[in-house]
Design a protein around this motif. Structure first.
Motif, PDB file in Angstrom:
ATOM      1  N   THR A  37       5.485   4.092   1.557  1.00 22.05           N
ATOM      2  CA  THR A  37       4.760   2.863   1.825  1.00 22.05           C
ATOM      3  C   THR A  37       4.044   3.049   3.159  1.00 22.05           C
ATOM      4  OG1 THR A  37       6.722   1.917   2.877  1.00 22.05           O
ATOM      5  CG2 THR A  37       6.387   1.451   0.554  1.00 22.05           C
ATOM      6  N   ARG A  74      -1.964   0.321   7.693  1.00 18.75           N
ATOM      7  CA  ARG A  74      -3.172   0.842   8.332  1.00 18.75           C
ATOM      8  C   ARG A  74      -3.324   0.214   9.704  1.00 18.75           C
ATOM      9  NH1 ARG A  74      -9.412   0.835   6.903  1.00 18.75           N
ATOM     10  NH2 ARG A  74      -9.872   3.012   7.409  1.00 18.75           N
ATOM     11  N   THR A  93      -4.592   0.786  -1.619  1.00 13.20           N
ATOM     12  CA  THR A  93      -4.144  -0.565  -1.342  1.00 13.20           C
ATOM     13  C   THR A  93      -3.320  -1.105  -2.505  1.00 13.20           C
ATOM     14  OG1 THR A  93      -6.271  -1.317  -2.200  1.00 13.20           O
ATOM     15  CG2 THR A  93      -6.057  -1.096   0.190  1.00 13.20           C
ATOM     16  N   TRP A  94      -2.627  -2.218  -2.290  1.00 14.25           N
ATOM     17  CA  TRP A  94      -1.688  -2.670  -3.316  1.00 14.25           C
ATOM     18  C   TRP A  94      -2.378  -3.088  -4.601  1.00 14.25           C
ATOM     19  CZ3 TRP A  94      -1.247  -7.545  -5.503  1.00 14.25           C
ATOM     20  CH2 TRP A  94      -1.913  -8.584  -4.865  1.00 14.25           C
ATOM     21  N   ARG A  95      -3.624  -3.568  -4.495  1.00 14.07           N
ATOM     22  CA  ARG A  95      -4.360  -3.914  -5.715  1.00 14.07           C
ATOM     23  C   ARG A  95      -5.012  -2.682  -6.347  1.00 14.07           C
ATOM     24  NH1 ARG A  95      -6.402  -8.687  -2.921  1.00 14.07           N
ATOM     25  NH2 ARG A  95      -5.538 -10.573  -3.863  1.00 14.07           N
ATOM     26  N   ALA A 107       0.849  -1.187   0.000  1.00 14.14           N
ATOM     27  CA  ALA A 107       0.000   0.000   0.000  1.00 14.14           C
ATOM     28  C   ALA A 107       0.886   1.239   0.000  1.00 14.14           C
ATOM     29  CB  ALA A 107      -0.902  -0.003   1.233  1.00 14.14           C
ATOM     30  N   TRP A 125      -3.622   5.670   8.678  1.00 11.87           N
ATOM     31  CA  TRP A 125      -2.515   5.237   7.844  1.00 11.87           C
ATOM     32  C   TRP A 125      -1.214   5.806   8.376  1.00 11.87           C
ATOM     33  CZ3 TRP A 125      -2.916   1.599   4.171  1.00 11.87           C
ATOM     34  CH2 TRP A 125      -4.194   1.293   3.692  1.00 11.87           C
ATOM     35  N   ASP A 181      -7.757  -1.481  -5.159  1.00 11.35           N
ATOM     36  CA  ASP A 181      -9.196  -1.677  -5.049  1.00 11.35           C
ATOM     37  C   ASP A 181      -9.844  -0.820  -3.967  1.00 11.35           C
ATOM     38  OD1 ASP A 181      -8.951  -4.998  -3.458  1.00 11.35           O
ATOM     39  OD2 ASP A 181      -7.782  -3.160  -3.219  1.00 11.35           O
ATOM     40  N   PHE A 182      -9.036  -0.277  -3.067  1.00 15.30           N
ATOM     41  CA  PHE A 182      -9.568   0.618  -2.037  1.00 15.30           C
ATOM     42  C   PHE A 182      -8.705   1.864  -1.959  1.00 15.30           C
ATOM     43  CE2 PHE A 182     -12.873  -1.944  -0.343  1.00 15.30           C
ATOM     44  CZ  PHE A 182     -12.450  -3.259  -0.486  1.00 15.30           C
ATOM     45  N   THR A 183      -9.368   3.008  -1.796  1.00 12.25           N
ATOM     46  CA  THR A 183      -8.671   4.275  -1.638  1.00 12.25           C
ATOM     47  C   THR A 183      -9.216   5.002  -0.421  1.00 12.25           C
ATOM     48  OG1 THR A 183     -10.226   5.366  -3.137  1.00 12.25           O
ATOM     49  CG2 THR A 183      -8.163   4.534  -4.097  1.00 12.25           C
ATOM     50  N   TYR A 184      -8.376   5.826   0.167  1.00 22.57           N
ATOM     51  CA  TYR A 184      -8.730   6.548   1.386  1.00 22.57           C
ATOM     52  C   TYR A 184      -8.222   7.981   1.251  1.00 22.57           C
ATOM     53  CZ  TYR A 184      -9.162   1.747   2.988  1.00 22.57           C
ATOM     54  OH  TYR A 184      -9.523   0.420   3.098  1.00 22.57           O
TER      55      TYR A 184
END
Length: 121
Positions: A97, A100, A51-53, A32, A105, A55-58
């Protein structure tokens, strides 16, 4: 993994910039990554994470709806698209890097060189 931010510059309020964060290692694709910013004399603050994929953001509340974080793992790069910039967005931006914990974060490892964003009114 040390990351280097680039893409900063001078822009008028309401304008846009896209920052890039590059890594020197292929393992970047499996971690991440977050963006932080710091003004002189102030604490470094969280801006966004992905996230590393991808698929999620913050996002921090102060940038929600204006900034978008994304990544291209094939290019080992994470981006921060900043729209509708405000003078209070003026800061040095860093990427790192991140992990969480308890809903927040936290950066891990050494900080790389940041990139200065200046928004004029």
């Amino acid at each position: 993994v040390q990351l280097q931010a680039s893409g900063g510059g001078l822009v008028q309020a309401g304008g846009s910039l896209r920052l890039s964060c590059a890594a020197s290692e292929r393992t970047f694709s499996y971690i991440a990554v977050g963006w932080f910013r710091q003004a002189s004399g102030k604490e470094r603050e969280f801006v966004a994470a992905i996230t590393w994929r991808g698929d999620f953001t913050y996002y921090a509340d102060s940038v929600k709806g204006r900034f978008t974080i994304s990544r291209d793992n094939a290019q080992d790069t994470v981006y921060l698209q900043m729209n509708n910039l405000k003078p209070e967005d003026t800061d040095v931006y860093f990427c790192a890097t991140v992990l969480r914990r308890d809903g927040s974060w936290y950066p891990v490892g050494a900080w790389g060189q940041g990139t200065l964003v200046t928004v004029s009114s």
